[in-house]
Scaffold this active site. Sequence first.
Site, PDB file in Angstrom:
ATOM      1  N   GLU A 114       0.847  -1.187   0.000  1.00 24.04           N
ATOM      2  CA  GLU A 114       0.000   0.000   0.000  1.00 24.04           C
ATOM      3  C   GLU A 114       0.886   1.242   0.000  1.00 24.04           C
ATOM      4  O   GLU A 114       2.120   1.157   0.032  1.00 24.04           O
ATOM      5  CB  GLU A 114      -0.949  -0.017   1.200  1.00 24.04           C
ATOM      6  CG  GLU A 114      -1.974  -1.149   1.122  1.00 24.04           C
ATOM      7  CD  GLU A 114      -3.027  -1.085   2.213  1.00 24.04           C
ATOM      8  OE1 GLU A 114      -2.948  -0.199   3.086  1.00 24.04           O
ATOM      9  OE2 GLU A 114      -3.952  -1.921   2.186  1.00 24.04           O
ATOM     10  N   HIS A 233      -8.979   9.949   3.545  1.00 22.77           N
ATOM     11  CA  HIS A 233      -8.688   8.850   2.626  1.00 22.77           C
ATOM     12  C   HIS A 233      -8.933   9.339   1.214  1.00 22.77           C
ATOM     13  O   HIS A 233      -9.986   9.909   0.919  1.00 22.77           O
ATOM     14  CB  HIS A 233      -9.561   7.636   2.930  1.00 22.77           C
ATOM     15  CG  HIS A 233      -9.027   6.382   2.319  1.00 22.77           C
ATOM     16  ND1 HIS A 233      -9.064   6.150   0.964  1.00 22.77           N
ATOM     17  CD2 HIS A 233      -8.421   5.301   2.869  1.00 22.77           C
ATOM     18  CE1 HIS A 233      -8.504   4.975   0.705  1.00 22.77           C
ATOM     19  NE2 HIS A 233      -8.106   4.442   1.851  1.00 22.77           N
ATOM     20  N   ARG A 279      -0.692   9.123   1.474  1.00 21.66           N
ATOM     21  CA  ARG A 279      -2.117   9.417   1.393  1.00 21.66           C
ATOM     22  C   ARG A 279      -2.428  10.911   1.309  1.00 21.66           C
ATOM     23  O   ARG A 279      -3.357  11.311   0.609  1.00 21.66           O
ATOM     24  CB  ARG A 279      -2.846   8.822   2.606  1.00 21.66           C
ATOM     25  CG  ARG A 279      -3.109   7.343   2.461  1.00 21.66           C
ATOM     26  CD  ARG A 279      -3.949   6.830   3.607  1.00 21.66           C
ATOM     27  NE  ARG A 279      -4.276   5.427   3.380  1.00 21.66           N
ATOM     28  CZ  ARG A 279      -4.942   4.683   4.248  1.00 21.66           C
ATOM     29  NH1 ARG A 279      -5.355   5.199   5.383  1.00 21.66           N
ATOM     30  NH2 ARG A 279      -5.205   3.418   3.974  1.00 21.66           N
ATOM     31  N   HIS A 338     -11.120  10.119   7.425  1.00 14.30           N
ATOM     32  CA  HIS A 338     -10.960   8.669   7.565  1.00 14.30           C
ATOM     33  C   HIS A 338     -10.305   8.258   8.875  1.00 14.30           C
ATOM     34  O   HIS A 338     -10.719   7.284   9.497  1.00 14.30           O
ATOM     35  CB  HIS A 338     -10.119   8.164   6.393  1.00 14.30           C
ATOM     36  CG  HIS A 338      -9.883   6.683   6.376  1.00 14.30           C
ATOM     37  ND1 HIS A 338     -10.905   5.778   6.262  1.00 14.30           N
ATOM     38  CD2 HIS A 338      -8.732   5.960   6.449  1.00 14.30           C
ATOM     39  CE1 HIS A 338     -10.409   4.545   6.254  1.00 14.30           C
ATOM     40  NE2 HIS A 338      -9.100   4.629   6.386  1.00 14.30           N
ATOM     41  N   ARG A 373      -0.571   9.172   8.731  1.00 15.43           N
ATOM     42  CA  ARG A 373      -0.481   7.751   9.085  1.00 15.43           C
ATOM     43  C   ARG A 373      -0.085   6.912   7.873  1.00 15.43           C
ATOM     44  O   ARG A 373      -0.642   7.049   6.790  1.00 15.43           O
ATOM     45  CB  ARG A 373      -1.840   7.276   9.611  1.00 15.43           C
ATOM     46  CG  ARG A 373      -1.905   5.796   9.923  1.00 15.43           C
ATOM     47  CD  ARG A 373      -3.271   5.434  10.470  1.00 15.43           C
ATOM     48  NE  ARG A 373      -4.319   5.576   9.455  1.00 15.43           N
ATOM     49  CZ  ARG A 373      -4.923   4.562   8.852  1.00 15.43           C
ATOM     50  NH1 ARG A 373      -4.563   3.319   9.120  1.00 15.43           N
ATOM     51  NH2 ARG A 373      -5.874   4.774   7.977  1.00 15.43           N
TER      52      ARG A 373
END
Length: 521
Positions: A114, A233, A279, A338, A373
Amino acid sequence: MRISTDRIIIVGAGMGALYAALKLAPRPVVMISPEPLGDGASSAWAQGGVAAAMDAADSPKNHAEDTVSAGAGTVDAEVAAMVTDEARRHILDLTRLGTPFDRTEDGGYVLSREAAHSFARVVRVKGDQAGAEIMAALIDQVRQTPSIQVLEGTLATDLEVTDGRVTGVTLCESDEGRSAPVTLSGPAVLLAGGGSGGLYALTTNPHRIRGQVIGMAARVGAVISDAEFVQFHPTAMDVGEDPAPLATEALRGEGAVLINKHDERFMTEVHPDAELAPRDVVARAIFAQVQAGNRPMLDTREALGAAIKTQFPSVADYCARNGIDPAREPIPVAPAAHYHMGGIATDTQGRASLPGLWVCGEASSTGLHGANRLASNGLLEALVYARICADGIAAATPEHTQAAPVAIPFQPGGTPPAPEAVDELRQCMTRDVGVVRDRAGLIRALTTIARLEDAHGDSPSFLNMCATATLIAAGALMREESRGAHERADFPEPLPGAGERSHQTLTQAQKVRAVVTKELT
């Protein structure tokens, strides 16, 4: 009314709460769960999985380095090293407890890559159902553990503090009518009740996750850290649902690309890692496409084709109920609140600044996530700190293996949040404290929050929401730079040097609010 118990009080029923309760066994605990066990927890909605260095070529050191890099200068490196070093142990423990992780033909774990990970290290279940399947395994174990009592349909609204020490929680029924408050006192309190994403109108979080646990601690003086860092997100499905369904990041790990209505792939011009950039970078790029009217979409057709329906069944189901065939057409997406990197400040033992109070999961701020994060580190942190908190509570409280069940005689009364006030607060947060912020919008948000708080201060749950919203907006106003998930249009660059974490109390945030709101009066 006040009731005492010898049981450890755990507020929440997500992954951190369940895991801590199991780790505390055979010490008696009582879990406070607003919904039936398994419903309403963000953990159950987590699609990606748990990040852990399970590949022989990978290592906890690599994982920690990726965590620090993604966190944009404010990760506590010692915390990152500790958490990533424990990761493998918890995957093996979850396997032992019955979690059906996806496995390779030779018995290894299927690993996905990811965003911002240098290795494929996200351990999955049935493609995109990790949260739900881990929760199911833990719930099964909890139901078989006689020392654990679960009070379903019960909501915590306040903390009891006696001589500076947290000694209990105030509870009411969680239905729309609510009930008169009852205080439950116990030897220790663990807060594991989730983050703040539902404070935003566009969110991927369950409807109950609206900053109440963080606000509850803040209202009795707990220090809150990094409140301004809210992760959006990048690929919530833009289909008009509340909460918005999530198109997991693992889709991009499998090769899905981001395009706009002109069929242009735009991330290649934004970052060398394109769709697998951190992200915050992807979220801002998609937000810019939304603002420009370019209708951003996630295109899985070439990467997965019809296989998306078997490899990512949750995403396929979300698409089906919105009339989208992802094998034939791209999925419309937009950034949505998110995950809250900030929260109740804890030390490496999971202890808050108030004695008698421990915190794990998204409600906490441990220093692991920094300003952004790393994907799939959230569930990992919940597991690690659930174990740490359980050990700390066990060491700090009298050893009991027997305690009477808690029975709470709720009576009519209480004040639920006014729906129109909650809606206005959420719209305000999305509009003025969202993906891109500026001074004028943040002052406008603080003014709105103060007005709503004054008008609806008879609801403790709403006061908790307003407290957390105030802390986020005040923290964002005070941080005059752009760093990680915190983007200021009027301060577009990070300050020079290493980043610094923020720490504030609600009293300090309210003072900031009082000063700046005068600018609009």
